[in-house]
Motif scaffolding. Sequence first.
Motif, PDB file in Angstrom:
ATOM      1  N   GLU A   1      27.241 -49.313  11.606  1.00  0.00           N
ATOM      2  CA  GLU A   1      26.348 -49.171  10.264  1.00  0.00           C
ATOM      3  C   GLU A   1      24.701 -49.849  10.651  1.00  0.00           C
ATOM      4  OE1 GLU A   1      28.406 -47.225   6.246  1.00  0.00           O
ATOM      5  OE2 GLU A   1      27.299 -49.079   6.089  1.00  0.00           O
TER       6      GLU A   1
ATOM      7  N   MET B   1      32.264 -48.442  16.717  1.00  0.00           N
ATOM      8  CA  MET B   1      31.291 -47.900  15.488  1.00  0.00           C
ATOM      9  C   MET B   1      30.861 -48.719  14.828  1.00  0.00           C
ATOM     10  SD  MET B   1      34.472 -47.066  12.108  1.00  0.00           S
ATOM     11  CE  MET B   1      35.618 -46.048  13.540  1.00  0.00           C
TER      12      MET B   1
ATOM     13  N   ASP C   1      38.795 -46.368  11.166  1.00  0.00           N
ATOM     14  CA  ASP C   1      37.976 -46.656  10.530  1.00  0.00           C
ATOM     15  C   ASP C   1      38.923 -47.366   9.490  1.00  0.00           C
ATOM     16  OD1 ASP C   1      35.724 -46.935   8.859  1.00  0.00           O
ATOM     17  OD2 ASP C   1      34.898 -44.576   8.733  1.00  0.00           O
TER      18      ASP C   1
END
Lengths: 65, 167
Positions: free
Chosen positions: B54, B52, B118
């Motif tokens: 960002e 993951m 998450d």
Amino acid sequence: MECYFKKNNIKYIDYKDTEILRKFLNPHGRLLARKRTGVSATNQRKLGTAVKRARFMGLLPYIER
Amino acid sequence: MAEESTAEEINEEKTIYEIGFHVVPTVDEGELSARVSLVKEAIKKEGGVLIMEESPKKISLAYSMSKMESGKRTMFDSAYFGWLKFEMDRDNIGNIKRVLDENNDILRFLIIKTVREDTRVPRRVVTAQKAEAAPKPKPTVKLTKKETPASVVDAEIDRTIEELIVE
């Protein structure tokens, strides 16, 4: 008083969730005691770690005012 | 059975890590992805698998941070904050730390052990609490307030109609 994290079904306390972490800080940016937060012992330890990480990364202040 | 045990061993060796980092604000916004991809390549090179991420976003820091740049201390009040979550062998994470240490574009970074899921709190929990905290409107009071002016208005209309008729 029920633990905030158990009540909201929060399993992991992430240092990036500063909005939630701020709930447990006093106006000077210090972590509130368990007596005040009502958080379970396990989660209070995790909360402390998350706050310290957020402080190191400049997401939360070490001292305020 | 033998296959299962080997699979378990592989899982034990791999650890989930998360790197949170600040890119210095002097970097152009267009170049950010290129700078981050340097770190991603390093992770790939060390056998890591990205889970993951960002992309960096500009944030104002809670306190000013300093960084030594060519023998001069520079202070920063804002930075681009982003993070990467990946799976990697425990032995290789030290190399990633070295890459980040040597990268001059990175103001500060934090490597933590985490889980595959998450860990961020879903947005709905935060917004739901905000709605709860907000003062609730009192519908009964408002209704009674509305009723009285309505009758007054009615009376006024009646009067104007009468005046018109007289004219």
